[in-house]
Design an enzyme around this catalytic site. Structure first.
Site, mmCIF file in Angstrom:
data_model
loop_
_atom_site.group_PDB
_atom_site.id
_atom_site.type_symbol
_atom_site.label_atom_id
_atom_site.label_comp_id
_atom_site.label_asym_id
_atom_site.label_seq_id
_atom_site.Cartn_x
_atom_site.Cartn_y
_atom_site.Cartn_z
ATOM 1 N N ALA A 85 -24.742 107.584 9.348
ATOM 2 C CA ALA A 85 -25.192 107.808 7.785
ATOM 3 C C ALA A 85 -24.003 107.774 6.943
ATOM 4 C CB ALA A 85 -25.978 108.919 7.694
ATOM 5 N N ARG A 115 -34.833 98.748 5.744
ATOM 6 C CA ARG A 115 -34.998 100.117 5.842
ATOM 7 C C ARG A 115 -34.925 100.626 4.261
ATOM 8 N NH1 ARG A 115 -31.920 102.975 10.468
ATOM 9 N NH2 ARG A 115 -33.745 104.591 9.863
HETATM 10 C C1 DHK Z 1 -27.208 104.506 12.336
HETATM 11 C C2 DHK Z 1 -27.563 105.632 11.521
HETATM 12 O O1 DHK Z 1 -27.400 106.752 12.105
HETATM 13 C C3 DHK Z 1 -27.898 105.471 10.323
HETATM 14 O O2 DHK Z 1 -27.792 106.700 9.535
HETATM 15 C C4 DHK Z 1 -27.765 104.342 9.392
HETATM 16 C C5 DHK Z 1 -27.101 103.064 11.792
HETATM 17 C C6 DHK Z 1 -27.918 103.113 10.394
HETATM 18 C C7 DHK Z 1 -27.708 102.168 12.647
HETATM 19 O O3 DHK Z 1 -28.705 101.302 12.578
HETATM 20 O O4 DHK Z 1 -27.159 102.248 13.846
HETATM 21 O O5 DHK Z 1 -28.372 104.077 8.276
#
Ligand code: DHK
Length: 153
Positions: A85, A115
Protein backbone atom coordinates in the site's frame (compact mmCIF):
# COMPACT_ATOMS: atom_id res chain seq x y z
CA UNK A 1 37.08 -18.17 -3.14
CA UNK A 2 39.90 -17.21 -0.82
CA UNK A 3 39.14 -16.15 2.71
CA UNK A 4 39.26 -12.40 2.13
CA UNK A 5 38.04 -12.10 -1.43
CA UNK A 6 34.84 -10.19 -2.16
CA UNK A 7 31.78 -12.20 -3.14
CA UNK A 8 31.62 -12.60 -6.89
CA UNK A 9 27.93 -13.43 -7.10
CA UNK A 10 25.77 -10.69 -8.55
CA UNK A 11 22.96 -10.07 -6.12
CA UNK A 12 19.55 -8.49 -6.46
CA UNK A 13 17.26 -7.40 -3.66
CA UNK A 14 13.66 -8.62 -3.66
CA UNK A 15 11.82 -6.29 -1.31
CA UNK A 16 8.21 -6.63 -0.14
CA UNK A 17 6.23 -4.08 1.81
CA UNK A 18 3.34 -4.14 4.26
CA UNK A 19 0.95 -7.06 4.60
CA UNK A 20 2.79 -9.18 2.04
CA UNK A 21 3.87 -11.41 4.95
CA UNK A 22 0.21 -12.51 4.95
CA UNK A 23 0.33 -13.89 1.39
CA UNK A 24 -1.43 -17.22 1.10
CA UNK A 25 -4.09 -16.38 3.67
CA UNK A 26 -4.76 -12.72 2.80
CA UNK A 27 -7.65 -12.23 0.34
CA UNK A 28 -6.66 -15.27 -1.74
CA UNK A 29 -9.12 -14.29 -4.48
CA UNK A 30 -7.00 -11.16 -5.01
CA UNK A 31 -3.47 -12.26 -4.07
CA UNK A 32 -3.58 -16.02 -4.73
CA UNK A 33 -2.71 -18.95 -2.50
CA UNK A 34 1.08 -18.80 -2.63
CA UNK A 35 2.78 -17.78 0.61
CA UNK A 36 5.66 -15.33 0.89
CA UNK A 37 7.95 -18.34 1.43
CA UNK A 38 6.70 -19.73 -1.90
CA UNK A 39 7.48 -16.37 -3.51
CA UNK A 40 10.96 -16.43 -2.02
CA UNK A 41 11.52 -19.92 -3.46
CA UNK A 42 10.34 -18.88 -6.92
CA UNK A 43 12.51 -15.76 -6.80
CA UNK A 44 15.61 -17.74 -5.82
CA UNK A 45 14.96 -20.25 -8.63
CA UNK A 46 14.33 -17.52 -11.23
CA UNK A 47 17.44 -15.61 -10.15
CA UNK A 48 19.62 -18.72 -10.08
CA UNK A 49 18.54 -19.47 -13.65
CA UNK A 50 19.92 -16.03 -14.55
CA UNK A 51 23.11 -16.53 -12.52
CA UNK A 52 21.96 -14.08 -9.84
CA UNK A 53 21.78 -14.32 -6.07
CA UNK A 54 18.87 -12.95 -4.05
CA UNK A 55 18.56 -11.03 -0.85
CA UNK A 56 14.90 -11.37 0.16
CA UNK A 57 13.31 -8.97 2.66
CA UNK A 58 9.81 -8.04 3.81
CA UNK A 59 8.84 -5.29 6.20
CA UNK A 60 5.62 -3.67 7.37
CA UNK A 61 7.54 -0.47 8.21
CA UNK A 62 8.19 2.35 5.78
CA UNK A 63 11.51 3.36 7.39
CA UNK A 64 12.82 -0.21 7.30
CA UNK A 65 12.02 -0.37 3.58
CA UNK A 66 13.86 2.93 3.04
CA UNK A 67 16.86 1.58 4.97
CA UNK A 68 16.85 -1.61 2.85
CA UNK A 69 16.81 0.44 -0.38
CA UNK A 70 19.71 2.57 0.86
CA UNK A 71 21.69 -0.53 1.91
CA UNK A 72 21.11 -2.12 -1.50
CA UNK A 73 23.30 0.56 -3.06
CA UNK A 74 26.30 -1.24 -1.60
CA UNK A 75 25.16 -4.83 -1.98
CA UNK A 76 22.78 -5.26 -4.92
CA UNK A 77 22.69 -4.49 -8.64
CA UNK A 78 18.96 -3.82 -8.69
CA UNK A 79 15.71 -4.24 -6.80
CA UNK A 80 12.42 -6.06 -7.41
CA UNK A 81 10.03 -4.10 -5.25
CA UNK A 82 6.44 -4.65 -4.22
CA UNK A 83 5.80 -1.68 -1.93
CA UNK A 84 2.28 -2.85 -1.01
CA UNK A 85 0.00 0.00 0.00
CA UNK A 86 2.97 2.37 0.34
CA UNK A 87 2.93 2.40 -3.47
CA UNK A 88 -0.01 4.75 -3.28
CA UNK A 89 1.14 6.95 -0.40
CA UNK A 90 4.90 7.14 -0.03
CA UNK A 91 6.87 10.02 -1.46
CA UNK A 92 9.67 8.93 0.92
CA UNK A 93 9.98 5.53 -0.77
CA UNK A 94 9.94 7.15 -4.21
CA UNK A 95 12.73 9.48 -3.08
CA UNK A 96 14.72 6.50 -1.78
CA UNK A 97 14.37 4.69 -5.11
CA UNK A 98 15.39 7.83 -7.03
CA UNK A 99 18.25 8.47 -4.62
CA UNK A 100 20.06 5.15 -4.94
CA UNK A 101 20.08 5.10 -8.75
CA UNK A 102 19.61 1.34 -8.92
CA UNK A 103 17.22 -0.18 -11.47
CA UNK A 104 13.96 -0.96 -9.68
CA UNK A 105 11.24 -3.18 -11.10
CA UNK A 106 7.91 -2.42 -9.40
CA UNK A 107 5.67 -5.46 -8.98
CA UNK A 108 2.04 -5.78 -8.01
CA UNK A 109 0.48 -9.20 -7.74
CA UNK A 110 -3.03 -7.91 -8.43
CA UNK A 111 -4.10 -5.74 -11.32
CA UNK A 112 -4.33 -2.52 -9.32
CA UNK A 113 -6.00 -0.80 -12.28
CA UNK A 114 -9.03 -3.10 -11.99
CA UNK A 115 -9.38 -2.24 -8.31
CA UNK A 116 -10.28 0.83 -6.22
CA UNK A 117 -9.33 4.23 -7.64
CA UNK A 118 -6.90 4.89 -4.78
CA UNK A 119 -4.78 2.00 -6.08
CA UNK A 120 -4.48 3.51 -9.57
CA UNK A 121 -1.79 6.00 -8.64
CA UNK A 122 1.77 4.92 -7.84
CA UNK A 123 4.46 7.21 -6.46
CA UNK A 124 7.00 4.53 -7.37
CA UNK A 125 6.23 4.06 -11.09
CA UNK A 126 7.81 7.36 -12.25
CA UNK A 127 11.13 6.31 -10.71
CA UNK A 128 10.92 2.60 -11.61
CA UNK A 129 12.69 1.07 -14.60
CA UNK A 130 9.61 -1.08 -15.30
CA UNK A 131 6.29 -2.00 -13.76
CA UNK A 132 4.66 -5.45 -13.74
CA UNK A 133 1.05 -5.50 -12.63
CA UNK A 134 -1.59 -8.21 -12.42
CA UNK A 135 0.53 -11.23 -13.35
CA UNK A 136 0.06 -12.80 -9.92
CA UNK A 137 3.17 -14.02 -8.15
CA UNK A 138 4.57 -14.88 -11.59
CA UNK A 139 5.22 -11.13 -11.81
CA UNK A 140 8.24 -11.62 -9.53
CA UNK A 141 9.75 -14.10 -12.01
CA UNK A 142 9.10 -11.73 -14.92
CA UNK A 143 10.65 -8.88 -12.94
CA UNK A 144 13.77 -10.89 -12.14
CA UNK A 145 14.19 -11.90 -15.78
CA UNK A 146 13.89 -8.28 -16.88
CA UNK A 147 16.23 -7.05 -14.15
CA UNK A 148 18.73 -9.72 -15.23
CA UNK A 149 18.66 -8.35 -18.77
CA UNK A 150 19.25 -4.80 -17.45
CA UNK A 151 22.12 -5.94 -15.22
CA UNK A 152 23.74 -7.86 -18.12
CA UNK A 153 23.67 -4.83 -20.46
C1 DHK B 1 -0.24 -5.21 -2.70
C2 DHK B 1 -0.84 -4.49 -1.71
O1 DHK B 1 -0.63 -4.78 -0.44
C3 DHK B 1 -1.80 -3.42 -2.02
O2 DHK B 1 -1.83 -2.43 -1.03
C4 DHK B 1 -1.55 -2.81 -3.39
C5 DHK B 1 -0.33 -4.84 -4.12
C6 DHK B 1 -1.46 -3.90 -4.44
C7 DHK B 1 -0.25 -6.04 -5.02
O3 DHK B 1 -1.12 -6.26 -5.87
O4 DHK B 1 0.73 -6.79 -4.90
O5 DHK B 1 -2.59 -1.91 -3.69
Amino acid sequence: MTENSAPTETTILVLNGPNLNLLGTREPAVYGSRTLADVEDLCRAAAAAEGLGVEFLQSNHEGALIDAIHAARGTARGIVFNPGAYTHTSIALADAVAGVELPVIEVHISNVHKREAFRHHSYISPVAAAVIVGAGTDGYRLAIQHLASIVRD
